[in-house]
Design a protein around this motif. Structure first.
Motif, short mmCIF file in Angstrom:
data_model
loop_
_atom_site.label_atom_id
_atom_site.label_comp_id
_atom_site.label_asym_id
_atom_site.label_seq_id
_atom_site.Cartn_x
_atom_site.Cartn_y
_atom_site.Cartn_z
N GLU A 1 0.56 -1.33 -0.32
CA GLU A 1 -0.11 -0.33 -0.19
C GLU A 1 0.49 1.33 -0.02
N VAL A 2 2.03 1.06 0.59
CA VAL A 2 3.00 2.71 0.68
C VAL A 2 3.53 2.63 -0.72
N LYS A 3 3.79 1.68 -0.97
CA LYS A 3 4.71 1.57 -2.06
C LYS A 3 3.85 2.07 -3.88
N ILE A 4 2.50 2.21 -3.32
CA ILE A 4 0.75 2.39 -4.38
C ILE A 4 1.31 3.61 -4.28
N TYR A 5 1.39 4.22 -2.58
CA TYR A 5 1.16 6.16 -2.38
C TYR A 5 2.22 6.75 -3.19
N GLU B 1 -6.56 -11.27 -0.26
CA GLU B 1 -5.76 -9.73 0.58
C GLU B 1 -6.00 -9.17 -1.55
N LYS B 2 -5.56 -9.98 -1.83
CA LYS B 2 -5.03 -9.27 -3.90
C LYS B 2 -6.31 -8.67 -4.29
N ILE B 3 -7.71 -9.18 -4.40
CA ILE B 3 -9.23 -8.68 -4.37
C ILE B 3 -9.48 -7.59 -2.85
N GLU B 4 -8.95 -7.42 -1.93
CA GLU B 4 -9.01 -6.07 -0.89
C GLU B 4 -8.12 -4.99 -1.52
N LEU B 5 -6.97 -5.43 -2.18
CA LEU B 5 -5.73 -4.31 -2.48
C LEU B 5 -6.35 -3.74 -3.44
N LEU B 6 -7.23 -4.34 -4.39
CA LEU B 6 -8.32 -4.13 -5.90
C LEU B 6 -8.92 -2.96 -5.45
N ARG B 7 -10.30 -3.90 -4.59
CA ARG B 7 -11.15 -2.99 -4.37
C ARG B 7 -10.89 -1.71 -3.17
N ASN B 8 -10.11 -1.55 -2.54
CA ASN B 8 -10.02 -1.07 -1.52
C ASN B 8 -8.85 -0.14 -1.20
N GLY B 9 -7.64 -1.00 -0.50
CA GLY B 9 -6.47 -0.40 -0.39
C GLY B 9 -5.70 0.53 -1.87
N ALA B 10 -5.73 -0.23 -2.65
CA ALA B 10 -4.77 0.54 -3.62
C ALA B 10 -6.16 1.71 -4.04
N PRO B 11 -6.95 1.38 -4.61
CA PRO B 11 -7.88 2.57 -4.37
C PRO B 11 -7.50 4.63 -3.36
N LYS B 12 -7.67 3.65 -2.41
CA LYS B 12 -7.44 4.37 -1.13
C LYS B 12 -6.13 5.44 -1.28
N MET B 13 -4.87 4.61 -1.63
CA MET B 13 -3.94 5.56 -1.81
C MET B 13 -3.73 6.15 -2.85
N ILE B 14 -3.84 5.77 -3.86
CA ILE B 14 -3.87 6.13 -4.79
C ILE B 14 -4.76 8.08 -4.67
N SER B 15 -5.60 8.02 -3.84
CA SER B 15 -7.21 9.46 -3.99
C SER B 15 -6.01 9.81 -2.73
N LEU B 16 -5.42 9.20 -1.61
CA LEU B 16 -4.57 10.28 -0.60
C LEU B 16 -3.27 10.77 -1.42
N THR C 1 9.70 1.52 -7.37
CA THR C 1 7.95 1.42 -6.50
C THR C 1 6.76 1.30 -7.17
N ALA C 2 7.14 1.49 -8.64
CA ALA C 2 6.29 -0.20 -9.97
C ALA C 2 6.63 -0.76 -9.01
N LEU C 3 8.27 -1.62 -9.69
CA LEU C 3 8.39 -2.72 -9.22
C LEU C 3 7.46 -3.55 -8.21
N ALA C 4 7.34 -2.50 -6.87
CA ALA C 4 7.49 -3.63 -5.47
C ALA C 4 5.70 -3.61 -5.53
N SER C 5 4.85 -2.12 -6.56
CA SER C 5 3.29 -2.37 -7.08
C SER C 5 3.01 -3.26 -7.23
N LEU C 6 3.42 -4.18 -8.24
CA LEU C 6 3.33 -4.62 -9.25
C LEU C 6 3.24 -6.36 -9.03
N VAL C 7 4.93 -6.65 -8.26
CA VAL C 7 5.33 -7.25 -7.88
C VAL C 7 4.32 -8.39 -6.75
N GLY C 8 4.40 -7.43 -5.93
CA GLY C 8 4.03 -7.81 -3.98
C GLY C 8 2.96 -8.49 -4.09
N PRO C 9 1.78 -7.78 -5.29
CA PRO C 9 1.13 -8.60 -4.66
C PRO C 9 0.78 -10.28 -4.69
#
Length: 234
Positions: free
Chosen positions: A160-164, A189-204, A174-182
């Motif tokens: 989540e921090v890497k996506i931010y 967790e993948k579903i939760e990241l796509l639905r909530n975690g990543a959108p929230k980090m991008i918005s912030l 940060t791109a590598l960690a965001s893409l490969v880390g999942p």
């Protein structure tokens, strides 16, 4: 070139002492490839991702530098080159601050996780001192972002921090960690990241302050909630 770097050193003598410039473009490409592969095979070893980031982020660092130069606080940071490590920050003084302050909550966060700021690897392959400093500064404020985003150091929260960070800085590491880390996450967790975690980090990341234009040290004595409110405001 080394003479020019030494004249500009200021608080970067440790970076200069660690300086190991790449000999050629072929060497740079080789290090990008080998450290990307090793970073995937051995994700627990942060040195691989750090070296990959150094060797692959020249143009992104140039963009960050321009944004810092165009901002009064960012320009001051580039000029003074503050550091988040001994002896530039007195961590014992942070421990003596009021519990509600940013500085106190930062050092308590680090102590609770047995993390030591001085153990962050030093940049060594970036020949331009300003760009080397920017990458070092990025690494040294990483723990601040964990705290401000209320994230611990689990695999999920690190992603989540890497996506931010990628949304703000566009660094290849940060791109590598965001893409490969999942890939290391469970299906849920993948579903939760796509639905909530990543959108929230991008918005912030989109609505908040540009993280490299914040003089965190000047906010150590500020109330944590006030600082967070300011940090995540346009």
């Amino acid at each position: 070139m080394i003479r020019n770097l030494i004249r500009k050193a200021h608080t970067c003598n440790d970076i200069l002492e660690n300086f190991s410039p790449l000999s050629s473009e072929t060497d740079r490409v080789y290090k990008i490839f080998t450290n990307a592969v090793n970073g995937l095979l051995y994700p627990e070893n942060g040195e691989y991702l750090s070296t990959f980031g150094e060797c692959s982020s020249y143009y992104a660092l140039q963009g960050i530098k321009k944004r810092m130069q165009a901002h009064p606080v960012g320009a001051k940071i580039l000029q003074e080159k503050p550091r988040i490590r001994t002896p530039y920050v007195d961590f014992n003084k942070l421990r003596a601050l009021s519990p509600n302050t940013f500085g106190k909550q930062y050092i308590d966060h680090m102590d609770s996780l047995n993390l030591v700021p001085d153990e962050r690897p030093l940049v060594k392959h970036i020949g331009d001192l300003d760009l080397a400093y920017i990458f070092q500064r990025y690494k040294e404020i990483h723990d601040f972002l964990h705290l401000l985003l209320s994230k611990e150091i689990s695999v999920y929260e690190e992603i989540e921090v890497k996506i931010y960070e990628f949304q703000q800085l566009e660094l290849a590491s940060t791109a590598l960690a965001s893409l490969v880390g999942p890939l290391r996450l469970s299906l849920w967790e993948k579903i939760e990241l796509l639905r909530n975690g990543a959108p929230k980090m991008i918005s912030l990341a989109n609505k908040g302050k540009f993280c490299m234009n914040v003089h965190y040290e000047a906010h150590f004595e500020q109330d944590m909630e006030e600082f967070k409110k300011w940090f995540f405001s346009p």
